[in-house]
Design a protein around this motif. Structure first.
Motif, PDB file in Angstrom:
ATOM      1  N   GLY A   1       1.013  -1.182   0.032  1.00  0.00           N
ATOM      2  CA  GLY A   1      -0.133   0.119  -0.188  1.00  0.00           C
ATOM      3  C   GLY A   1       0.923   1.400  -0.031  1.00  0.00           C
ATOM      4  N   ALA A   2       2.166   1.162  -0.201  1.00  0.00           N
ATOM      5  CA  ALA A   2       2.960   2.364  -0.032  1.00  0.00           C
ATOM      6  C   ALA A   2       3.274   2.578  -1.587  1.00  0.00           C
ATOM      7  CB  ALA A   2       4.172   1.987   0.633  1.00  0.00           C
ATOM      8  N   LEU A   3       3.753   4.094  -1.915  1.00  0.00           N
ATOM      9  CA  LEU A   3       4.170   4.264  -3.125  1.00  0.00           C
ATOM     10  C   LEU A   3       5.434   3.845  -3.509  1.00  0.00           C
ATOM     11  CD1 LEU A   3       3.006   7.998  -2.911  1.00  0.00           C
ATOM     12  CD2 LEU A   3       1.678   6.292  -3.945  1.00  0.00           C
ATOM     13  N   SER A   4       5.602   3.584  -4.600  1.00  0.00           N
ATOM     14  CA  SER A   4       6.696   2.808  -5.350  1.00  0.00           C
ATOM     15  C   SER A   4       7.731   4.052  -5.311  1.00  0.00           C
ATOM     16  CB  SER A   4       6.581   2.454  -6.593  1.00  0.00           C
ATOM     17  OG  SER A   4       6.095   3.260  -7.423  1.00  0.00           O
ATOM     18  N   ASP A   5       8.871   3.582  -5.417  1.00  0.00           N
ATOM     19  CA  ASP A   5      10.141   4.538  -5.546  1.00  0.00           C
ATOM     20  C   ASP A   5       9.940   5.718  -6.632  1.00  0.00           C
ATOM     21  OD1 ASP A   5      12.417   1.757  -4.813  1.00  0.00           O
ATOM     22  OD2 ASP A   5      11.159   2.933  -3.553  1.00  0.00           O
ATOM     23  N   SER A   6       9.447   5.360  -7.609  1.00  0.00           N
ATOM     24  CA  SER A   6       9.367   6.130  -8.812  1.00  0.00           C
ATOM     25  C   SER A   6       8.501   7.501  -8.337  1.00  0.00           C
ATOM     26  CB  SER A   6       8.666   5.574  -9.895  1.00  0.00           C
ATOM     27  OG  SER A   6       7.175   5.288  -9.573  1.00  0.00           O
ATOM     28  N   PHE A   7       7.918   7.378  -7.120  1.00  0.00           N
ATOM     29  CA  PHE A   7       6.997   8.571  -6.597  1.00  0.00           C
ATOM     30  C   PHE A   7       7.858   9.245  -5.332  1.00  0.00           C
ATOM     31  CE2 PHE A   7       3.078  10.520  -4.764  1.00  0.00           C
ATOM     32  CZ  PHE A   7       2.689  11.258  -6.077  1.00  0.00           C
ATOM     33  N   GLU A   8       8.691   8.703  -5.118  1.00  0.00           N
ATOM     34  CA  GLU A   8       9.432   9.491  -3.926  1.00  0.00           C
ATOM     35  C   GLU A   8       9.858  10.711  -4.174  1.00  0.00           C
ATOM     36  OE1 GLU A   8      11.225   5.387  -1.688  1.00  0.00           O
ATOM     37  OE2 GLU A   8      12.412   6.663  -2.583  1.00  0.00           O
ATOM     38  N   PRO A   9      10.573  11.259  -5.343  1.00  0.00           N
ATOM     39  CA  PRO A   9      10.862  12.330  -5.512  1.00  0.00           C
ATOM     40  C   PRO A   9       9.757  13.431  -5.379  1.00  0.00           C
ATOM     41  CG  PRO A   9      11.928  11.034  -7.239  1.00  0.00           C
ATOM     42  CD  PRO A   9      10.678  10.252  -6.484  1.00  0.00           C
ATOM     43  N   LEU A  10       8.517  13.007  -5.687  1.00  0.00           N
ATOM     44  CA  LEU A  10       7.520  14.195  -5.468  1.00  0.00           C
ATOM     45  C   LEU A  10       7.107  14.277  -4.006  1.00  0.00           C
ATOM     46  CD1 LEU A  10       5.044  12.653  -8.251  1.00  0.00           C
ATOM     47  CD2 LEU A  10       6.498  14.675  -8.217  1.00  0.00           C
ATOM     48  N   ALA A  11       7.356  13.101  -3.084  1.00  0.00           N
ATOM     49  CA  ALA A  11       7.164  13.185  -1.806  1.00  0.00           C
ATOM     50  C   ALA A  11       8.065  14.345  -1.105  1.00  0.00           C
ATOM     51  CB  ALA A  11       7.114  11.899  -1.007  1.00  0.00           C
ATOM     52  N   ALA A  12       9.527  14.238  -1.796  1.00  0.00           N
ATOM     53  CA  ALA A  12      10.313  15.197  -1.030  1.00  0.00           C
ATOM     54  C   ALA A  12      10.232  16.562  -1.440  1.00  0.00           C
ATOM     55  CB  ALA A  12      11.842  14.689  -1.738  1.00  0.00           C
ATOM     56  N   VAL A  13       9.338  16.962  -2.191  1.00  0.00           N
ATOM     57  CA  VAL A  13       9.020  18.354  -2.483  1.00  0.00           C
ATOM     58  C   VAL A  13       8.617  19.093  -1.185  1.00  0.00           C
ATOM     59  CG1 VAL A  13       7.588  19.925  -3.835  1.00  0.00           C
ATOM     60  CG2 VAL A  13       8.521  17.685  -4.929  1.00  0.00           C
ATOM     61  N   LYS A  14       7.928  18.330  -0.321  1.00  0.00           N
ATOM     62  CA  LYS A  14       7.225  19.076   0.977  1.00  0.00           C
ATOM     63  C   LYS A  14       8.359  19.710   1.592  1.00  0.00           C
ATOM     64  CE  LYS A  14       4.572  18.082   5.210  1.00  0.00           C
ATOM     65  NZ  LYS A  14       4.171  16.866   5.928  1.00  0.00           N
ATOM     66  N   PRO A  15       8.153  21.054   1.841  1.00  0.00           N
ATOM     67  CA  PRO A  15       9.182  21.775   2.561  1.00  0.00           C
ATOM     68  C   PRO A  15       9.236  21.678   4.078  1.00  0.00           C
ATOM     69  CG  PRO A  15       7.224  23.014   2.152  1.00  0.00           C
ATOM     70  CD  PRO A  15       6.900  21.788   1.600  1.00  0.00           C
ATOM     71  N   SER A  16      10.343  21.446   4.680  1.00  0.00           N
ATOM     72  CA  SER A  16      10.608  21.274   5.923  1.00  0.00           C
ATOM     73  C   SER A  16      10.274  22.505   6.865  1.00  0.00           C
ATOM     74  CB  SER A  16      11.951  20.846   6.316  1.00  0.00           C
ATOM     75  OG  SER A  16      13.068  21.968   6.077  1.00  0.00           O
ATOM     76  N   GLN A  17       9.830  22.248   7.785  1.00  0.00           N
ATOM     77  CA  GLN A  17       9.403  23.335   9.125  1.00  0.00           C
ATOM     78  C   GLN A  17      10.707  23.844   9.669  1.00  0.00           C
ATOM     79  OE1 GLN A  17       6.437  21.531  11.606  1.00  0.00           O
ATOM     80  NE2 GLN A  17       4.681  22.184  10.295  1.00  0.00           N
ATOM     81  N   THR A  18      10.724  25.387   9.945  1.00  0.00           N
ATOM     82  CA  THR A  18      11.793  25.649  10.450  1.00  0.00           C
ATOM     83  C   THR A  18      11.434  26.953  11.206  1.00  0.00           C
ATOM     84  OG1 THR A  18      12.312  27.248   8.732  1.00  0.00           O
ATOM     85  CG2 THR A  18      13.591  25.354   8.607  1.00  0.00           C
ATOM     86  N   THR A  19      12.107  27.329  12.414  1.00  0.00           N
ATOM     87  CA  THR A  19      11.757  28.454  13.455  1.00  0.00           C
ATOM     88  C   THR A  19      11.906  29.807  12.702  1.00  0.00           C
ATOM     89  OG1 THR A  19      13.990  28.341  14.283  1.00  0.00           O
ATOM     90  CG2 THR A  19      12.266  26.855  15.328  1.00  0.00           C
ATOM     91  N   SER A  20      11.509  30.869  13.386  1.00  0.00           N
ATOM     92  CA  SER A  20      11.778  32.226  12.883  1.00  0.00           C
ATOM     93  C   SER A  20      11.933  32.989  14.060  1.00  0.00           C
ATOM     94  CB  SER A  20      10.619  32.579  12.122  1.00  0.00           C
ATOM     95  OG  SER A  20       9.523  32.629  12.593  1.00  0.00           O
ATOM     96  N   GLN A  21      12.177  34.258  14.155  1.00  0.00           N
ATOM     97  CA  GLN A  21      12.190  35.259  15.354  1.00  0.00           C
ATOM     98  C   GLN A  21      10.907  35.200  15.755  1.00  0.00           C
ATOM     99  OE1 GLN A  21      14.296  38.867  14.278  1.00  0.00           O
ATOM    100  NE2 GLN A  21      16.285  37.785  14.002  1.00  0.00           N
TER     101      GLN A  21
END
Length: 241
Positions: free
Chosen positions: A92-112
């Motif tokens: 039920g998991a996406l194959s390796d061919s779809f993994e580059p799309l999942a990596a597009v999600k931006p990571s959360q970071t702190t701010s002032q």
């Protein structure tokens, strides 16, 4: 009855007319058609049926060819769309061919504008203390992993661009307590540091510990923990009298 050539001549005279169209076309008939017009109609209808059949076959061939081309294009389009869909494996998991799309999600970071919450639990008294402050310039733009590296002794309870909640367990008493100790031969009043790493001096008295009983001197040497300033004042009055 006539015999010989004369009889043959009569039979020939009375026999079928070989010039009639239907007799020439259909010699297998036992009885020829005496009506030449009706025979012409049959020949015309037969030729017309052959022509109509040929035209029908041509139209059928054109329709089948167009249908085959249309179906081929439809199958090719469905195959192209199927290849563009993300592949899913048996788990039920996406194959390796779809993994580059999942990596597009931006990571959360702190701010002032991120609020840092520091929650400490003190093991000696069981109390909690919570303090708040905004992120410093050095703490802005950091990821969760970077915060974990900076605050290695803390556990991250919550992490988001708006809030970073850190928890820590401290060996000792919370800053709400007072510690009565000896300093330069006299009684001194201390309070625990917020991080539990030591004490700071609040008040130095003139009460000489040498005039106190042995058990009181032993407790002061270990650090007499008092819960409030009122209790400290009561102890000072009793020892000074």
């Amino acid at each position: 009855m006539r015999q010989g050539p004369a009889a043959l001549s009569d039979a020939t005279a009375t026999g079928p007319n070989l010039t009639w169209p239907m007799y020439n076309k259909c010699k297998k008939w036992e009885h020829y058609n005496p009506n030449p017009y009706f025979g012409g109609i049959i020949v015309y209808i037969g030729r017309k049926s052959v022509f109509v059949g040929v035209v029908a076959l041509m139209i059928l061939g054109m329709v089948m060819g167009y249908s085959y081309t249309l179906l081929t294009e439809m199958f090719q389009e469905e195959e192209r769309i199927g290849n563009e869909k993300p592949q899913v494996n048996k788990a039920g998991a996406l194959s390796d061919s779809f993994e580059p799309l999942a990596a597009v999600k931006p990571s959360q970071t702190t701010s002032q504008e991120t609020t840092f919450i520091f929650e400490r639990t003190y093991k000696s008294c069981g109390h909690n203390s919570i303090s708040y402050r905004s992120a410093t310039a050095e703490e802005a733009g950091l990821s969760k992993e970077q915060i974990e590296s900076i605050y290695s002794s803390w556990a991250i309870k919550e992490f988001s661009p708006s809030i970073v909640w850190l928890c820590e367990e401290v060996d000792g008493y919370c800053p709400n307590h007072y510690i009565v100790k000896e300093k330069d031969g006299c009684i001194a009043i201390y309070r625990p540091l917020e991080d539990g790493q030591g004490f700071y001096l609040v008040h130095q008295t003139n009460i000489d510990t040498a005039f106190l009983s042995a058990d009181i001197q032993e407790r002061i040497k270990e650090g007499w923990v008092v819960d409030s300033l009122e209790q400290v004042e009561q102890l000072m009055e009793s020892w000074d009298s």
